[in-house]
Design a protein around this motif. Structure first.
Motif, PDB file in Angstrom:
ATOM      1  N   ARG A 151      28.808  53.391  37.816  1.00 20.15           N
ATOM      2  CA  ARG A 151      28.182  53.048  39.101  1.00 20.15           C
ATOM      3  C   ARG A 151      29.167  52.436  40.080  1.00 20.15           C
ATOM      4  NH1 ARG A 151      23.861  51.836  35.423  1.00 20.15           N
ATOM      5  NH2 ARG A 151      24.489  49.655  35.258  1.00 20.15           N
ATOM      6  N   TYR A 153      31.244  55.688  41.085  1.00 18.06           N
ATOM      7  CA  TYR A 153      30.424  56.764  41.656  1.00 18.06           C
ATOM      8  C   TYR A 153      29.027  56.197  41.953  1.00 18.06           C
ATOM      9  CZ  TYR A 153      34.141  59.446  39.411  1.00 18.06           C
ATOM     10  OH  TYR A 153      35.361  59.923  39.005  1.00 18.06           O
ATOM     11  N   PRO A 154      28.886  55.407  43.004  1.00 19.85           N
ATOM     12  CA  PRO A 154      27.626  54.686  43.257  1.00 19.85           C
ATOM     13  C   PRO A 154      26.445  55.559  43.649  1.00 19.85           C
ATOM     14  CG  PRO A 154      29.161  54.379  45.084  1.00 19.85           C
ATOM     15  CD  PRO A 154      29.921  55.084  44.004  1.00 19.85           C
ATOM     16  N   THR A 155      26.672  56.798  44.016  1.00 23.29           N
ATOM     17  CA  THR A 155      25.583  57.678  44.415  1.00 23.29           C
ATOM     18  C   THR A 155      25.625  58.947  43.577  1.00 23.29           C
ATOM     19  OG1 THR A 155      26.911  58.740  46.154  1.00 23.29           O
ATOM     20  CG2 THR A 155      25.618  56.807  46.784  1.00 23.29           C
ATOM     21  N   GLY A 156      24.550  59.701  43.635  1.00 19.66           N
ATOM     22  CA  GLY A 156      24.507  60.977  42.936  1.00 19.66           C
ATOM     23  C   GLY A 156      23.626  60.940  41.702  1.00 19.66           C
ATOM     24  N   LEU A 187      22.068  57.833  39.211  1.00 22.73           N
ATOM     25  CA  LEU A 187      20.623  57.669  39.053  1.00 22.73           C
ATOM     26  C   LEU A 187      20.268  57.607  37.565  1.00 22.73           C
ATOM     27  CD1 LEU A 187      17.927  59.803  40.903  1.00 22.73           C
ATOM     28  CD2 LEU A 187      17.694  59.159  38.514  1.00 22.73           C
ATOM     29  N   ALA A 214      14.681  54.957  41.981  1.00 24.90           N
ATOM     30  CA  ALA A 214      15.639  55.968  42.440  1.00 24.90           C
ATOM     31  C   ALA A 214      15.138  57.371  42.143  1.00 24.90           C
ATOM     32  CB  ALA A 214      16.996  55.735  41.777  1.00 24.90           C
ATOM     33  N   ALA A 221      14.307  60.432  44.738  1.00 25.47           N
ATOM     34  CA  ALA A 221      15.054  61.698  44.620  1.00 25.47           C
ATOM     35  C   ALA A 221      14.185  62.850  44.144  1.00 25.47           C
ATOM     36  CB  ALA A 221      16.227  61.508  43.657  1.00 25.47           C
TER      37      ALA A 221
END
Length: 265
Positions: free
Chosen positions: A129, A132-135, A139, A168, A172
């Motif tokens: 995290r 790579y905090p997003t994606g 999640l 999250a 999404a």
């Protein structure tokens, strides 16, 4: 969910092969990575390792860096040796230019969890995290953090992680993660049964403190509970029997006695 679960990770680690695999790939063009990955994702690992090695031998020199990383991830998933798999995952994960770094961190965490090291798994997930905090992988990492924290006896923190995963996933539109997190968090509801692992019980507080100190030095988050005139040395709170059993197994392996018992929330 694309990443393998704990049971599947253990099976792959032991070299178990499901029926209906890729089979021998000695004739015809080199196998397609997507086909190999689909077979492994569905548990059909027979012949997959040979297929990956053949792909690397025949296509690796002309492949893109992203495809080479993808092949490396598949190779690590199929390795029988945990240290070799860990090295392969780390090689991909710590490469700042990697397009598969987040997935490598997640699979490394799954491997550590399957090997009975939830604390190390949580460190892997935190690194995922941070880098790579997003994606999608970030999640899913919250669900796996909940799993790792639960096995560590940190049920309250696990509940927070599953709540993050649910929030999250809902945003999404990820129904699978939402369902898994929701199912896991049922034990978080007020009034649900709580379990703990008790190492021992003493009438003398100093004796309990001595055991708690030794267990703490061994890495277990101990606490002393006074109950019925006894000082009870305990580790963790759990919502599932399976998680409590995993902790009890680790405690016994460290040389302590361990009894799973119910506890008021």
């Amino acid at each position: 969910m694309k990443p393998i679960g704990v049971a599947a990770a253990s099976a792959l680690l032991m070299g178990c092969a499901a029926s209906g695999g890729l089979g021998a790939q000695s004739i015809g063009p080199a196998p397609d990575l997507a086909r190999i990955e689909a077979a492994v994702d569905s548990g059909r690992v027979r012949g997959a390792q040979e297929a990956v090695e053949r792909w690397l031998a025949e296509i690796g020199d002309s492949a893109t860096p992203a495809d080479l990383e993808r092949a490396g991830l598949l190779r690590a998933r199929l390795m029988n040796d945990a240290d070799s798999a860990r090295s392969e995952y780390l090689r991909i994960a710590i490469d700042g230019q990697s397009s598969h770094g987040a997935e490598a961190w997640l699979r490394l965490a799954q491997l550590d969890l399957a090997l009975g090291d939830p604390e190390r798994a949580e460190v892997d997930l935190q690194r995922l995290r941070a880098d790579y905090p997003t994606g999608q992988w970030a999640l899913e990492s919250w669900y796996w953090s909940g799993r790792a924290l639960e096995v560590s006896g940190r049920l309250e923190d696990a509940c927070d992680a599953w709540d993050r995963a649910s929030t999250a996933a809902r945003a999404a539109g990820d129904g699978e993660v939402l369902e898994l997190s929701g199912t896991s968090s049922r034990s978080c509801a007020s009034g649900e049964m709580r379990l703990t692992v008790q190492l021992d019980a003493f009438r003398d507080r100093s004796a309990a403190q001595a055991v708690a100190a030794r267990a703490g030095e061994a890495g277990f988050p101990t606490r002393i509970v006074e109950d019925d005139g006894l000082y009870k040395v305990r580790v963790g709170r759990f919502g599932r029997v399976e998680a409590a059993r995993e902790m009890a197994k680790r405690i016994r392996a460290a040389g302590f006695s361990a009894l799973i018992t119910a506890e008021n929330g």
